[in-house]
Design a protein around this motif. Structure first.
Motif, mmCIF file in Angstrom:
data_model
loop_
_atom_site.group_PDB
_atom_site.id
_atom_site.type_symbol
_atom_site.label_atom_id
_atom_site.label_comp_id
_atom_site.label_asym_id
_atom_site.label_seq_id
_atom_site.Cartn_x
_atom_site.Cartn_y
_atom_site.Cartn_z
ATOM 1 N N PHE A 1 -22.168 26.581 -45.133
ATOM 2 C CA PHE A 1 -22.273 27.883 -45.610
ATOM 3 C C PHE A 1 -21.610 28.255 -46.894
ATOM 4 O O PHE A 1 -22.292 28.978 -47.609
ATOM 5 N N ALA B 1 -22.657 32.875 -40.954
ATOM 6 C CA ALA B 1 -23.868 32.213 -41.381
ATOM 7 C C ALA B 1 -25.063 33.108 -41.110
ATOM 8 O O ALA B 1 -25.902 33.305 -41.977
ATOM 9 N N GLN B 2 -25.163 33.934 -39.903
ATOM 10 C CA GLN B 2 -26.082 34.805 -39.600
ATOM 11 C C GLN B 2 -26.184 35.963 -40.566
ATOM 12 O O GLN B 2 -27.295 36.564 -40.892
ATOM 13 N N CYS B 3 -24.989 36.338 -40.946
ATOM 14 C CA CYS B 3 -24.845 37.537 -42.107
ATOM 15 C C CYS B 3 -25.531 37.029 -43.340
ATOM 16 O O CYS B 3 -26.420 38.000 -44.179
ATOM 17 N N GLN B 4 -24.929 35.784 -43.897
ATOM 18 C CA GLN B 4 -25.702 35.196 -45.090
ATOM 19 C C GLN B 4 -27.330 35.208 -45.017
ATOM 20 O O GLN B 4 -28.076 35.294 -45.715
ATOM 21 N N LEU B 5 -28.043 34.755 -43.682
ATOM 22 C CA LEU B 5 -29.200 34.769 -43.499
ATOM 23 C C LEU B 5 -29.997 36.157 -43.067
ATOM 24 O O LEU B 5 -31.046 36.723 -43.104
ATOM 25 N N ALA C 1 -25.018 38.860 -36.221
ATOM 26 C CA ALA C 1 -23.549 38.603 -36.761
ATOM 27 C C ALA C 1 -22.357 39.354 -36.246
ATOM 28 O O ALA C 1 -21.624 38.799 -36.020
ATOM 29 N N ASP D 1 -26.193 27.466 -47.457
ATOM 30 C CA ASP D 1 -26.897 27.077 -46.466
ATOM 31 C C ASP D 1 -26.642 27.503 -45.139
ATOM 32 O O ASP D 1 -26.204 26.824 -44.334
ATOM 33 N N GLY D 2 -27.392 28.671 -45.051
ATOM 34 C CA GLY D 2 -26.680 29.529 -43.775
ATOM 35 C C GLY D 2 -27.583 29.016 -42.777
ATOM 36 O O GLY D 2 -27.244 28.889 -41.573
ATOM 37 N N ALA E 1 -25.920 25.804 -41.470
ATOM 38 C CA ALA E 1 -24.682 26.045 -40.876
ATOM 39 C C ALA E 1 -25.020 26.749 -39.601
ATOM 40 O O ALA E 1 -24.145 26.438 -38.258
ATOM 41 N N THR E 2 -25.926 27.493 -38.996
ATOM 42 C CA THR E 2 -26.226 28.043 -37.813
ATOM 43 C C THR E 2 -26.473 26.837 -36.815
ATOM 44 O O THR E 2 -26.070 27.013 -35.727
#
Length: 486
Positions: free
Chosen positions: A48, A80-84, A90, A52-53, A56-57
């Motif tokens: 993360f 990680a979901q927020c990053q994506l 998230a 690399d979301g 990490a997921t």
């Protein structure tokens, strides 16, 4: 998004690393595979932090297959979901983590960031306040609360939060950077530029180029070569390139490295200075300086800010060609309604063609779309049907400059074309969200940066109705005046 990592100082204020303090005092996970799940989460966190979301997921989902209530796996999966960009998932994951571990500071902080990213400002403020109620000495939560206040238009509250974060941690780079933006927005350039230098120490704000040459700090460089290089967006480069001639006047050789699409435009505007494509191999140089460091290095104040325009110029033969394309009666008005999707706050600054629909009813205007690409949903809108779609014929900013110079007016959201039009000295109406970016000040309808710009500001965050109403009224009046016999 910044949250407290396991190697960061613990938010409880003990001075120890989080993993050696409160993280280790959390209730042990009772699942039989707790150690394996924890190792997966640690690896996920590292991915993360590297951006690399997706990786990490996958690791967090593996950890949750071992223990579906592992609070750290739920938490890291949430960020990680927020990053994506999966904000609803998230938020749900963060709430699940808080059910397992109620009142956890780091998770509350992340929940606030997720809500803030989704523009759910009231809920984000509540999450950060909950975290600060548990620990008022949590600098990151003060900063994140301040950023949320700023996005919600509560600028004084935001300023106080930055000050509170800096009182708790005077070396907090992100808080210094945020404080700089407040100072610059208020017009306090002398102190603002100095604080602005802290951005290089903030996580996630790495230099775009890994140059090893010494940073130029204003010293005499006669007999040496200085490379000034772009560091942020295209609009930033167009705005700050005005400072380069002052540097060239100090002796030595100056070169500029910028994105390829700006080279043909900037080269003729900087006689005696070589303008280079930053993506190509660069000739040798002795010193380097990021472009947006120049105001601080030059000790620029409100009184010494270079405000003369135009300082960029379009090629006359290209302007003549565009004038031929736009020939005919009516006011020629260029439109830009969207910025780049990669900008984190693009949802705040951009608007839809449906929102601009009232412009389609104005007579006596020839609209020109300067948008490089159009979305499928925009194809059937009435306003676009009235536009000359020039965007696909603009391969770089030299071409865009020629098109802009052939127009009577540009109406744009806060993106690079607005800076280009201002630098060309062309009449421009800039549509600004509330709050606006620091460079447009607080309330004025004009800006020291570009005398030809007129600012149309939102009355409240997210509401473009008043802006579009005023623009439609004024463009109708301008079109009527243009059609009136001399």
């Amino acid at each position: 998004m910044t949250i407290v990592g396991r190697n960061d100082p613990c938010p409880c204020g003990s001075g120890r690393k989080f993993k050696r303090c409160c993280a280790d005092r959390e209730p042990a996970v009772k699942a039989p595979h707790a150690a394996a799940a924890g190792a997966l989460v640690d690896a996920a966190w590292r991915l993360f932090e590297q951006g690399d979301g997706l990786g990490a997921t996958r690791l967090c989902e593996d950890a949750l297959r071992l223990d579906d209530h592992h609070p750290d796996a739920l938490h890291v999966l949430a960020v990680a979901q927020c990053q994506l960009g999966n904000l609803d998932r998230a938020r749900t994951l963060c709430l699940q983590a808080l059910e397992v571990r109620p009142g956890h500071l780091n998770t509350l902080n992340s929940l606030g960031n997720i809500l803030r990213t989704g523009l759910r400002f009231d809920e984000a403020i509540e999450a950060f306040r909950r975290a600060l109620a548990l620990n008022p000495r949590f600098p990151q939560a003060h900063l994140n609360l301040g950023i949320t206040y700023w996005q919600a238009g509560r600028l004084e509250d935001s300023f106080r939060c930055s000050e509170a974060a800096l009182k708790l941690d005077p070396s907090f780079a992100e808080a210094h950077y945020n404080h700089a933006l407040h100072l610059l927005q208020r017009g306090d350039f002398a102190q603002g530029w100095q604080e602005f230098g802290w951005r290089w120490r903030a996580p996630g704000v790495a230099p775009r180029h890994g140059f090893t040459q010494p940073r130029w700090k204003g010293e005499d460089f006669r007999g040496r070569t200085l490379l000034v290089h772009a560091e942020q967006g295209l609009g930033d480069t167009l705005q700050f390139i005005r400072f380069v001639p002052q540097v060239a006047g100090r002796g030595g050789t100056v070169r500029v490295a910028c994105p390829r699409e700006l080279v043909a435009l900037l080269g003729p505007a900087l006689p005696g200075i070589q303008v280079l494509d930053e993506g190509a191999a660069l000739p040798p140089f002795d010193l380097q300086c990021p472009l947006m460091d120049l105001p601080g290095v030059l000790r620029t104040t409100g009184e010494t800010l270079p405000t003369t325009t135009p300082y960029l110029f379009a090629q006359e033969d290209a302007v003549t060609s565009w004038r031929g394309r736009f020939a005919g009666a009516g006011l020629k008005v260029g439109l830009v309604w969207r910025g780049g999707f990669r900008y984190a706050l693009d949802a705040m600054r951009s608007l839809s063609l449906e929102t601009l629909a009232p412009l389609a009813e104005v007579e006596g205007v020839r609209f020109v779309s300067l948008q490089k690409e159009l979305l499928p949903a925009e194809a059937e809108t009435p306003l676009l049907a009235r536009c000359d779609a020039a965007g696909p014929d603009l391969p770089d900013f030299a071409a865009t400059a020629a098109a802009v110079a052939a127009l009577d007016l540009v109406i744009s959201v806060d993106t690079a074309v607005a800076h280009l039009a201002g630098a060309l000295g062309r009449p421009t109406w800039l549509l600004l969200p509330h709050p606006s970016d620091w460079r447009w000040g607080l309330e004025a309808s004009s800006t020291v940066w570009y005398p030809s710009l007129r600012l149309f500001r939102q009355d409240q965050a997210g509401d473009w109705t008043g802006v579009v109403h005023r623009v439609t009224r004024d463009i109708r009046a301008l079109a009527t005046e243009t059609q009136r016999p001399a």
